[in-house]
Design a protein around this motif. Structure first.
Motif, mmCIF file in Angstrom:
data_model
loop_
_atom_site.group_PDB
_atom_site.id
_atom_site.type_symbol
_atom_site.label_atom_id
_atom_site.label_comp_id
_atom_site.label_asym_id
_atom_site.label_seq_id
_atom_site.Cartn_x
_atom_site.Cartn_y
_atom_site.Cartn_z
ATOM 1 N N SER A 119 61.377 32.049 46.727
ATOM 2 C CA SER A 119 60.035 31.434 47.549
ATOM 3 C C SER A 119 60.409 31.349 49.378
ATOM 4 O O SER A 119 61.038 30.570 49.742
ATOM 5 C CB SER A 119 59.877 30.214 47.043
ATOM 6 N N ASN A 120 59.458 31.732 49.769
ATOM 7 C CA ASN A 120 59.779 32.116 51.218
ATOM 8 C C ASN A 120 59.626 30.558 51.227
ATOM 9 O O ASN A 120 59.390 29.999 52.648
ATOM 10 C CB ASN A 120 58.197 32.711 51.996
ATOM 11 N N ASP A 158 67.126 30.522 55.781
ATOM 12 C CA ASP A 158 68.107 31.050 56.267
ATOM 13 C C ASP A 158 67.371 31.735 57.641
ATOM 14 O O ASP A 158 67.900 32.527 57.961
ATOM 15 C CB ASP A 158 67.943 32.369 55.547
ATOM 16 N N PHE A 159 66.182 31.214 58.014
ATOM 17 C CA PHE A 159 65.780 31.465 58.970
ATOM 18 C C PHE A 159 65.576 30.195 60.442
ATOM 19 O O PHE A 159 65.421 29.525 59.151
ATOM 20 C CB PHE A 159 64.296 32.244 59.237
ATOM 21 N N GLN A 160 65.329 30.307 61.615
ATOM 22 C CA GLN A 160 65.207 29.365 62.060
ATOM 23 C C GLN A 160 64.095 28.672 62.410
ATOM 24 O O GLN A 160 63.643 29.312 62.353
ATOM 25 C CB GLN A 160 66.462 29.515 63.673
ATOM 26 N N PRO A 161 63.396 27.318 62.698
ATOM 27 C CA PRO A 161 62.648 26.308 62.446
ATOM 28 C C PRO A 161 62.318 27.194 64.450
ATOM 29 O O PRO A 161 60.446 27.089 64.837
ATOM 30 C CB PRO A 161 62.736 25.383 62.595
ATOM 31 N N GLY A 162 62.778 27.468 65.499
ATOM 32 C CA GLY A 162 62.748 27.822 66.865
ATOM 33 C C GLY A 162 62.038 26.491 67.394
ATOM 34 O O GLY A 162 62.423 25.610 67.170
ATOM 35 N N SER A 163 60.859 26.587 68.065
ATOM 36 C CA SER A 163 60.040 25.871 68.662
ATOM 37 C C SER A 163 59.331 25.058 68.358
ATOM 38 O O SER A 163 59.037 23.563 69.001
ATOM 39 C CB SER A 163 59.554 26.487 70.210
ATOM 40 N N THR A 164 59.209 25.066 66.792
ATOM 41 C CA THR A 164 59.033 23.876 65.923
ATOM 42 C C THR A 164 60.253 22.379 66.315
ATOM 43 O O THR A 164 59.578 21.347 65.703
ATOM 44 C CB THR A 164 58.331 23.943 64.945
ATOM 45 N N PHE A 165 61.138 23.048 66.778
ATOM 46 C CA PHE A 165 62.056 21.668 67.150
ATOM 47 C C PHE A 165 62.053 21.018 68.139
ATOM 48 O O PHE A 165 62.293 19.593 68.263
ATOM 49 C CB PHE A 165 63.602 22.404 66.939
ATOM 50 N N TRP A 219 75.296 23.927 61.718
ATOM 51 C CA TRP A 219 74.416 22.434 62.756
ATOM 52 C C TRP A 219 74.851 22.240 64.253
ATOM 53 O O TRP A 219 75.933 22.224 64.317
ATOM 54 C CB TRP A 219 73.926 21.424 62.495
ATOM 55 N N PRO A 220 74.576 23.245 65.198
ATOM 56 C CA PRO A 220 75.353 22.959 66.976
ATOM 57 C C PRO A 220 74.985 21.950 67.487
ATOM 58 O O PRO A 220 74.656 21.461 67.842
ATOM 59 C CB PRO A 220 74.202 23.976 67.542
ATOM 60 N N GLU A 221 76.432 21.137 66.973
ATOM 61 C CA GLU A 221 76.553 19.461 66.882
ATOM 62 C C GLU A 221 76.382 19.218 67.948
ATOM 63 O O GLU A 221 75.391 18.483 69.191
ATOM 64 C CB GLU A 221 77.628 18.229 66.402
ATOM 65 N N ASP A 222 77.184 20.207 69.280
ATOM 66 C CA ASP A 222 77.079 19.529 70.210
ATOM 67 C C ASP A 222 76.644 20.559 71.790
ATOM 68 O O ASP A 222 77.220 21.019 72.805
ATOM 69 C CB ASP A 222 78.891 19.551 71.080
ATOM 70 N N LYS A 223 75.395 21.340 71.433
ATOM 71 C CA LYS A 223 75.167 22.546 72.171
ATOM 72 C C LYS A 223 73.775 22.851 72.758
ATOM 73 O O LYS A 223 73.096 21.936 72.110
ATOM 74 C CB LYS A 223 75.135 23.495 71.585
ATOM 75 N N PRO A 224 73.677 22.582 73.689
ATOM 76 C CA PRO A 224 71.962 22.366 74.445
ATOM 77 C C PRO A 224 71.526 23.309 73.592
ATOM 78 O O PRO A 224 69.918 23.222 73.312
ATOM 79 C CB PRO A 224 71.946 22.933 75.893
ATOM 80 N N ALA A 225 71.495 24.321 73.030
ATOM 81 C CA ALA A 225 70.792 24.869 72.524
ATOM 82 C C ALA A 225 69.863 24.889 71.103
ATOM 83 O O ALA A 225 69.261 25.130 70.780
ATOM 84 C CB ALA A 225 71.594 26.292 72.290
ATOM 85 N N MET A 226 70.736 24.225 70.991
ATOM 86 C CA MET A 226 69.466 23.125 69.535
ATOM 87 C C MET A 226 68.452 23.016 70.104
ATOM 88 O O MET A 226 66.974 23.032 69.137
ATOM 89 C CB MET A 226 70.961 21.647 69.169
ATOM 90 N N ALA A 227 68.103 22.960 70.979
ATOM 91 C CA ALA A 227 66.508 22.310 71.424
ATOM 92 C C ALA A 227 65.808 23.236 71.557
ATOM 93 O O ALA A 227 64.717 22.989 71.183
ATOM 94 C CB ALA A 227 66.871 22.464 72.618
ATOM 95 N N LEU A 228 66.515 24.750 71.378
ATOM 96 C CA LEU A 228 64.980 25.950 70.507
ATOM 97 C C LEU A 228 65.412 25.830 69.049
ATOM 98 O O LEU A 228 64.216 26.830 68.742
ATOM 99 C CB LEU A 228 66.160 27.094 71.632
ATOM 100 N N GLY A 229 65.686 25.417 68.574
ATOM 101 C CA GLY A 229 65.964 25.876 66.879
ATOM 102 C C GLY A 229 66.485 26.296 66.200
ATOM 103 O O GLY A 229 66.114 27.082 65.505
ATOM 104 N N THR A 230 67.545 25.720 66.981
ATOM 105 C CA THR A 230 68.469 27.190 66.396
ATOM 106 C C THR A 230 69.645 26.814 64.896
ATOM 107 O O THR A 230 70.492 27.907 64.485
ATOM 108 C CB THR A 230 70.388 27.263 67.434
ATOM 109 N N MET A 231 69.243 25.770 64.184
ATOM 110 C CA MET A 231 69.334 25.648 62.871
ATOM 111 C C MET A 231 68.652 26.148 61.703
ATOM 112 O O MET A 231 67.205 26.658 62.069
ATOM 113 C CB MET A 231 69.549 23.981 62.770
ATOM 114 N N SER A 232 68.881 25.723 60.879
ATOM 115 C CA SER A 232 67.962 26.289 59.458
ATOM 116 C C SER A 232 67.123 25.207 58.956
ATOM 117 O O SER A 232 67.473 24.466 58.853
ATOM 118 C CB SER A 232 68.832 27.015 58.298
ATOM 119 N N ALA A 233 66.151 25.033 58.493
ATOM 120 C CA ALA A 233 65.181 24.835 57.635
ATOM 121 C C ALA A 233 64.143 25.723 57.402
ATOM 122 O O ALA A 233 64.105 26.342 56.863
ATOM 123 C CB ALA A 233 64.208 23.669 58.840
ATOM 124 N N ASN A 234 63.340 24.941 56.044
ATOM 125 C CA ASN A 234 61.868 25.297 55.403
ATOM 126 C C ASN A 234 60.817 24.928 55.606
ATOM 127 O O ASN A 234 61.079 23.492 56.205
ATOM 128 C CB ASN A 234 62.897 25.579 54.341
#
Length: 736
Positions: A373-374, A379-386, A487-502
């Motif tokens: 189910s999509n 396996d994809f990042q949520p991007g700026s919705t974060f 999950w990028p715990e200490d990286k500012p790139a996290m702001a752009l939604g670089t973790m995974s979510a559904n």
């Protein structure tokens, strides 16, 4: 005195604690307890009879219903075909023994060492390991149930001893292999051989047998068709573990084993009655039941009546919206004319924020085309919705900018593309979409509201540094996101939604905003009933996890995204909406997450190369250009929301607790600007500027109605107005 008594043959009198604890008493007590334990086991042995097969071992159906009580589907009989042991190849038998219980042919039905090891690890908190033999697992599957209770475990031990005495080892092994659950609705090795390799059990190779044996440890996780990269690594390791154990057991030649490689299983096929969205909805319901403590075996054994929260009318509306706004525009047949169209996958989840009920879900074009189910994939990042989560964390933690000003929607930040962040040990200088610099007049400063409207990466990269990534992660987890590997715990790139979510997780996060900060955990099960067991439903609406002022402020900011920003595609007089677009790096995923007071819906598109699962770009979808969150996902969201709310009395957001911050204009070009916000000519310098704090936009662009609580100051005549900059995610691909 004591020595004199000893010389006269008398023992000295014991005093104090020695009167109660002597070696004789201690040893006597120990052996007494051992004898009592043996007596208890002997008593249990004669007291506990080998029962008839449990009611769940009989073939039953599960009934799945919609929220209105109408029947969605029946799963049919359990997919199981009983095979005698002589129809199962010896190398397949050996693979299962190597995976689960190397001493099976010699033990007495229980593994005392294994039980002791498992008990010790449970007490010490070490990594859990199995202490059950094949005989015990057969007894659990066939005679008992999956309950993790002391009573059930004691019964399992006693019955295992009796079964081992009364049945031959080959008969026990056949029973185990015929009752085990392998995933894909396959019970027993024959059904598993057909489901995974399209062959009968007597045709299985050693490699195929090793994979099926490895699969038993975690059928849902280790199914190659849906496994994450981590799970693929784990099941491959277990596959090798099985083969190595076979060599150790002397049933596989080392030279032959050296040439063996993992053989990938076939793609799964949808079972009858699971066509369209039904298979995906059942998959989501079963996954939720497993999270609530019901094992896969208990589900697949049948006997359940499961009522989903799915509203059939809203479900139909969602399916129609995807068909009208996406699928009808794709050409999935002509691979030369529209090569990108073959890669497009869509998923969506819609939730009632007041109850947490999932009222509609879209998993894909059908399990016959795409098994997993999509809506549930991670396996994809949520991007700026974060990004709204970063803002929520800033508000909740009362964070401040580099120059000590409070972070509010009216706070000022530098919108220059590629601007290096200040105050981070990890260098980061992200580009904005199309390398766009955002300004207010001639000033490089823009408000957080404007940065959210236009999804400005450089602003949010600096903001997460100001808030601290660890604090943002804590907020994200509180709102319902999952702490997965990577999950990028200490990286500012996290702001752009670089973790995974559904889509379900993100729907829960935004539903919590919609619900004024009270935690919403989306649920797809209204109730589940069974004749022999209880089901504990999810607590869909929980405690306050962020302040109502934080949640309401985020909502007010996100109304600006819909009214004046990248989400303006969905603006309508039929409802008031708040939302956020999201497009990931290389355009491999596009999200639109938005909500009204009545409904929260997440629509996502993913680029996936058929057959390989490789993430590929969505650019070129339907013959167009970049497929961002404001394109097809937003179109689907609007079409669905209009249909789902048709005839309903829609309301306005209650945002009395929203706090936008003090409106302050940025400095004019003629004013001397603090060095903390001036631009440095050298772009390689790590600290070019520090953000300010306040806003040239007193209303925050959050509504078409004037806000009487925020009276704008007169404009600065020295500022030269410029045409508005297009929002980040509004570039829509040309439509055919």
């Amino acid at each position: 005195m004591g020595r004199a008594e000893a010389r006269r043959g008398r023992r000295p009198k014991k005093t104090g604690i020695r009167r109660f604890f002597t070696w004789r008493k201690i040893v006597g007590t120990f052996f007494g307890m051992v004898l009592l334990g043996i007596a208890a086991l002997v008593g249990l042995y004669f007291y506990v009879d080998k029962p008839d097969p449990n009611a769940e071992a009989t073939l039953q159906s599960n009934i799945y219903k919609f929220a209105d009580g109408s029947i969605m589907t029946r799963t049919g009989k359990v997919n199981r075909e009983i095979l005698p042991i002589d129809k199962i190849p010896m190398h397949t038998q050996n693979a299962f023994i190597a995976a689960e219980n190397k001493s099976f042919r010699e033990d007495s039905g229980i593994d005392v060492k294994g039980l002791g090891r498992a008990a010790l690890q449970a007490v010490t908190g070490g990594r859990k390991s199995g202490g059950s033999t094949i005989t015990q697992q057969y007894v659990k599957n066939y005679y008992l149930n999956q309950d993790q209770t002391v009573t059930r475990k004691l019964k399992e031990l006693v019955i295992s001893l009796k079964v081992d005495q009364e049945m031959e080892k080959p008969e026990i092994l056949a029973g185990y292999m015929n009752t085990s659950y392998f995933g894909r609705n396959a019970y027993g090795v024959q059904a598993a051989a057909q489901a995974y390799y399209g062959v009968n059990a007597d045709q299985l190779t050693i490699e195929q047998s090793a994979y099926l044996a490895a699969l038993l440890q975690a059928p849902s996780q280790y199914d190659w068709a849906v496994a994450s990269e981590t799970s693929k690594t784990l099941v491959t390791d277990r596959f090798n573990y099985v083969l190595n154990n076979m060599v150790e057991m002397g049933v596989l030649d080392q030279a032959k084993r050296a040439g063996m490689q993992f053989q990938q299983p076939n793609k799964p096929k949808a079972a009858p009655g699971m066509e369209g969205q039904k298979g995906y909805l059942i998959e989501a319901a079963n996954a939720e039941m497993r999270r609530q403590g019901v094992s896969a075996e208990q589900i697949q054994a049948g006997g359940w009546t499961i009522e989903l929260t799915i509203d059939p009318k809203k479900q139909a509306a969602l399916e129609k919206a995807v068909q009208d706004e996406l699928e009808s525009k794709l050409d999935r047949k002509d691979t030369k004319r529209r090569p990108v169209d073959q890669n497009v996958q869509a998923g969506a989840t819609s939730v009632d924020p007041k109850t947490g009920a999932i009222v509609a879900m879209y998993g894909g074009t059908g399990q016959q085309d795409h098994w997993a189910s999509n809506a549930l994939r991670t396996d994809f990042q949520p991007g700026s919705t974060f990004k709204p989560i970063v803002l929520a964390s800033a508000l909740q933690n009362k964070s401040r900018t580099q120059d000590g000003k409070p972070i509010t929607p009216n706070a000022l930040y530098d919108g220059t593309s590629g601007r290096p962040v200040v105050g981070s040990d990890v260098p980061f200088a992200p580009q904005n979409q199309d390398q766009q610099d955002y300004k207010t007049g001639d000033s490089p400063l823009i408000t957080v509201q404007k940065a959210t409207n236009s999804s400005v990466n450089s602003v949010y990269a600096q903001m997460i540094v100001d808030v601290k990534p660890q604090n943002v992660k804590k907020t994200a987890l509180a709102l319902g996101m999952k702490d997965r590997e990577g999950w990028p715990e200490d990286k500012p790139a996290m702001a752009l939604g670089t973790m995974s979510a559904n889509t379900v997780e993100m729907a829960g996060v935004y539903a919590t905003f919609d619900n004024h900060g009270k935690k919403v955990t989306p649920t797809i099960i209204k109730k589940a009933e069974h004749a022999y067991r209880e089901y504990t439903p999810v607590q869909a609406v929980g405690a306050q996890v962020i302040d109502s002022s934080t949640a309401d402020t985020v909502t007010k900011v996100l109304t600006g995204v819909v009214n004046d920003g990248s989400g303006s595609t969905v603006r309508s007089s039929a409802y008031e909406a708040a939302g956020k677009t999201g497009t990931t790096e290389s355009n491999v995923a596009a999200w639109f997450t938005a909500y009204t007071p009545e409904l929260v819906t997440v629509v996502a598109m993913f680029g996936e190369e058929p057959g390989t699962g490789k993430q590929v770009t969505l650019t070129g979808t339907a013959g167009g250009g970049r497929a961002g969150g404001s394109s097809f996902p937003a179109d689907v969201w609007k079409a669905y929301t209009l249909a789902a709310l048709k005839g309903a009395k829609t309301g306005q957001f209650d945002l009395d607790d929203a706090e936008m911050g003090e409106p302050v204009l940025p400095p004019s070009p003629r004013t001397t600007v603090s060095p903390s916000v001036t631009r440095t000519p050298d772009p390689t310098t790590s600290a070019t500027r520090s953000p300010g704090t306040t806003s040239p936009n007193p209303t925050g662009s959050t509504s078409t109605k004037p806000d009487p609580t925020n009276t704008p100051k007169p404009p600065d005549p020295t500022l030269t107005p410029k045409p508005p900059v297009p929002p980040t995610d509004t570039a829509r691909p040309p439509r055919p």
